[in-house]
Design an enzyme around this catalytic site. Structure first.
Site, PDB file in Angstrom:
ATOM      1  CE  LYS A 281      15.378  23.851  -2.618  1.00 40.90           C
ATOM      2  NZ  LYS A 281      16.855  23.826  -2.546  1.00 40.90           N
TER       3      LYS A 281
ATOM      4  CB  THR B 257      16.630  23.703  -6.787  1.00 37.57           C
ATOM      5  OG1 THR B 257      17.683  23.721  -5.821  1.00 37.57           O
ATOM      6  CG2 THR B 257      17.013  22.796  -7.945  1.00 37.57           C
ATOM      7  CG  ASP B 258      17.543  29.215  -2.720  1.00 30.43           C
ATOM      8  OD1 ASP B 258      17.149  28.651  -1.668  1.00 30.43           O
ATOM      9  OD2 ASP B 258      17.689  30.449  -2.806  1.00 30.43           O
TER      10      ASP B 258
ATOM     11  CG  PHE C 196     -10.719 -13.257  -1.580  1.00 31.92           C
ATOM     12  CD1 PHE C 196     -10.987 -12.699  -2.828  1.00 31.92           C
ATOM     13  CD2 PHE C 196      -9.505 -13.895  -1.396  1.00 31.92           C
ATOM     14  CE1 PHE C 196     -10.067 -12.779  -3.868  1.00 31.92           C
ATOM     15  CE2 PHE C 196      -8.576 -13.986  -2.417  1.00 31.92           C
ATOM     16  CZ  PHE C 196      -8.862 -13.423  -3.661  1.00 31.92           C
TER      17      PHE C 196
ATOM     18  NE  ARG D  52     -11.848 -10.121   2.241  1.00 33.87           N
ATOM     19  CZ  ARG D  52     -10.908 -10.023   1.307  1.00 33.87           C
ATOM     20  NH1 ARG D  52      -9.764 -10.656   1.464  1.00 33.87           N
ATOM     21  NH2 ARG D  52     -11.107  -9.292   0.210  1.00 33.87           N
TER      22      ARG D  52
ATOM     23  CB  VAL E  57      -9.719  -5.286  -2.955  1.00 32.21           C
ATOM     24  CG1 VAL E  57      -9.255  -3.847  -3.126  1.00 32.21           C
ATOM     25  CG2 VAL E  57      -9.626  -5.695  -1.489  1.00 32.21           C
ATOM     26  CD  GLN E  58      -8.728  -8.023  -6.990  1.00 31.76           C
ATOM     27  OE1 GLN E  58      -9.405  -8.113  -5.967  1.00 31.76           O
ATOM     28  NE2 GLN E  58      -7.610  -8.710  -7.175  1.00 31.76           N
TER      29      GLN E  58
ATOM     30  CG  ASN F  17      -6.816  -7.029   1.425  1.00 33.43           C
ATOM     31  OD1 ASN F  17      -7.268  -6.625   2.488  1.00 33.43           O
ATOM     32  ND2 ASN F  17      -7.355  -8.026   0.754  1.00 33.43           N
TER      33      ASN F  17
ATOM     34  CG  HIS G 199      -3.906  -9.405   4.774  1.00 35.16           C
ATOM     35  ND1 HIS G 199      -4.976  -9.623   3.947  1.00 35.16           N
ATOM     36  CD2 HIS G 199      -2.814  -9.316   3.959  1.00 35.16           C
ATOM     37  CE1 HIS G 199      -4.565  -9.681   2.692  1.00 35.16           C
ATOM     38  NE2 HIS G 199      -3.255  -9.487   2.673  1.00 35.16           N
TER      39      HIS G 199
END
Length: 301
Positions: free
Chosen positions: A11, A58-59, A160, A177, A228-229, A255, A257
């Site tokens: 569920k 699932t109920d 970058f 940036r 970012v890495q 990222n 932009h």
């Protein structure tokens, strides 16, 4: 002959809200969750032979979530997910594993006239606190915690440059940036043997979540990012250092932009480089950077 090589059902999107009323202080605390429960086990015949006798409806799973929420604490989410995941293999001999995901939605207490309001809250962002638990009979409990939907931005302190340049490259290098992303961070705990082991470590879950969130925000804000890495790797390492009981950390950071708008066509108006003030936020496409940082060795709690 084809064969059923894997099967799992359950569920999803079980909406749950619980209020705790402190009669002494007349203060309420609220928790809102979305829960997913998936089961594995000796259920092949329901697929291959149309045999429903092995199916836990699932109920019934939905009802179980509500009943266990009434009878147990729902915070921290790692505990509640572990309670749910442990229940199903213990209750049904033919169910060998339960996968539970709990998404906790953010409700923050209002401050009115400078004072915390006893029973009023606001949704101050799309950020959620998540927990995923797998309880497999004879194999203990695996717990993953996470932060998702935390949108962050800084207007400088990101660069970058030095990336591969070839005939496919049109992107300019930049030493200043805007950096924005929506944080999806997860950390996996060293395996727990039993539900009692999870319960004995309850204080660690909130502490780790606070540490991971603070580290994510602090590193994002203060790191003079070259990519970012590189920034996400620092975040993951700091979480591993702060929470020894965690054996690996995952980050997934899109990222988002923001592009400068060249306005020189209009009367020579400068709006690029050091003169840039107005930008066009981009919805797509976006970079997507992921990493997993693990300890060299792991140990059981």
């Amino acid at each position: 002959m084809p064969e059923l090589s894997a099967a799992r059902y359950g569920k999803d999107n079980i909406r749950l809200y619980k209020v705790h009323r402190d009669e002494a202080t007349k203060t309420h605390t609220v928790t809102e969750m979305t829960v997913c429960v998936l089961l594995e086990g000796e259920i092949q015949s329901s697929y291959t032979d149309a045999d429903n006798s092995v199916i836990v409806a699932t109920d019934s799973m939905k009802n179980t979530v509500y009943l266990l929420a009434k009878q147990n604490p729902v915070t921290p989410p790692e505990l509640f997910a572990s309670i749910l995941a442990s229940h199903f293999p213990a209750k049904y001999p033919h169910i060998h594993a339960a996968h539970v995901k709990v998404i906790t939605h953010r409700w923050t207490r209002m401050t009115i006239d400078g004072k915390p309001h006893p029973h009023s809250f606001l949704r101050d962002g799309a950020e959620t606190r998540n927990a995923e638990v797998v309880c497999r009979r004879g194999a203990g409990i695996i717990v993953r915690s996470g932060i998702q939907g935390l949108l962050v931005l800084k207007s400088t302190g990101s660069a970058f440059y030095g990336f591969v340049r070839d005939e496919y490259t049109s992107l300019d290098e930049t030493w200043d940036r805007i950096l924005s992303t929506e944080v999806d961070a997860n950390w996996e705990w060293c395996p727990f043997g039993t539900l009692n082991d999870v319960k004995s470590n309850i204080p660690l879950f909130d502490k780790a979540w606070e540490s991971a969130r603070n580290i994510t925000l602090g590193t994002f804000a203060n790191d003079n990012s070259v990519s970012v890495q590189a920034t996400m790797y620092k975040m993951a390492n700091e979480i591993l250092a702060a929470v020894p009981e965690v054996n690996r950390v995952d980050y997934s950071l899109p990222n988002k932009h923001y592009f400068e708008i060249d306005m020189e066509w209009h009367k020579g108006l400068k709006n690029t480089g050091k003169d840039a003030e107005v930008y066009a936020p981009q919805s797509s496409p976006s970079g997507l950077i992921k990493c997993t940082v693990s300890r060299t060795k792991t140990s059981k709690l």
